[in-house]
Design a protein around this motif. Structure first.
Motif, PDB file in Angstrom:
ATOM      1  N   THR A 263      44.335  38.177  41.228  1.00  7.80           N
ATOM      2  CA  THR A 263      43.065  38.547  41.837  1.00  7.80           C
ATOM      3  C   THR A 263      42.677  37.478  42.843  1.00  7.80           C
ATOM      4  N   VAL A 264      42.297  37.904  44.041  1.00 11.92           N
ATOM      5  CA  VAL A 264      41.872  36.964  45.077  1.00 11.92           C
ATOM      6  C   VAL A 264      40.555  36.346  44.648  1.00 11.92           C
TER       7      VAL A 264
ATOM      8  N   ILE B 140      44.561  32.675  44.627  1.00 10.08           N
ATOM      9  CA  ILE B 140      44.780  33.842  43.790  1.00 10.08           C
ATOM     10  C   ILE B 140      44.800  33.399  42.327  1.00 10.08           C
TER      11      ILE B 140
ATOM     12  N   HIS C 299      45.266  29.134  39.408  1.00 10.16           N
ATOM     13  CA  HIS C 299      45.125  29.599  40.782  1.00 10.16           C
ATOM     14  C   HIS C 299      46.306  29.141  41.608  1.00 10.16           C
TER      15      HIS C 299
END
Length: 84
Positions: free
Chosen positions: A29-30, A40, A47
């Motif tokens: 997920t951005v 992300i 991340h």
């Protein structure tokens, strides 16, 4: 010298590295978009960076993307990503 703050706790990072390797494809997920790329979330608060030169189109925060792990920098707890 001060170490940078990392997105995941050491135990979470170690579990991520144990489950994933360079070349692996994962959904993420951005989290945020910055001038040089997009961060992300690839699971459990880890991340990775999708460099802006790899974008086909600018990703939107909150969108889901399939990414390939380009490199894992275990010592610095960094994940480099490319589109899958």
């Amino acid at each position: 010298m001060t170490r940078p703050k990392h997105s995941a706790e050491p135990a979470v990072w170690n579990e991520f590295v144990a489950r994933h390797a360079s070349g692996g494809v994962i959904d993420g997920t951005v989290v945020s978009v910055v001038p040089f790329g997009a961060f992300i979330d690839v699971g459990d608060g880890v991340h990775g960076l999708l460099h802006e030169s790899a974008w086909g189109t600018r990703p939107e925060p909150g969108s889901r993307v399939a990414v390939r792990i380009l490199a894992l920098d275990v010592e610095n707890r960094r994940v480099s990503l490319t589109p899958a």
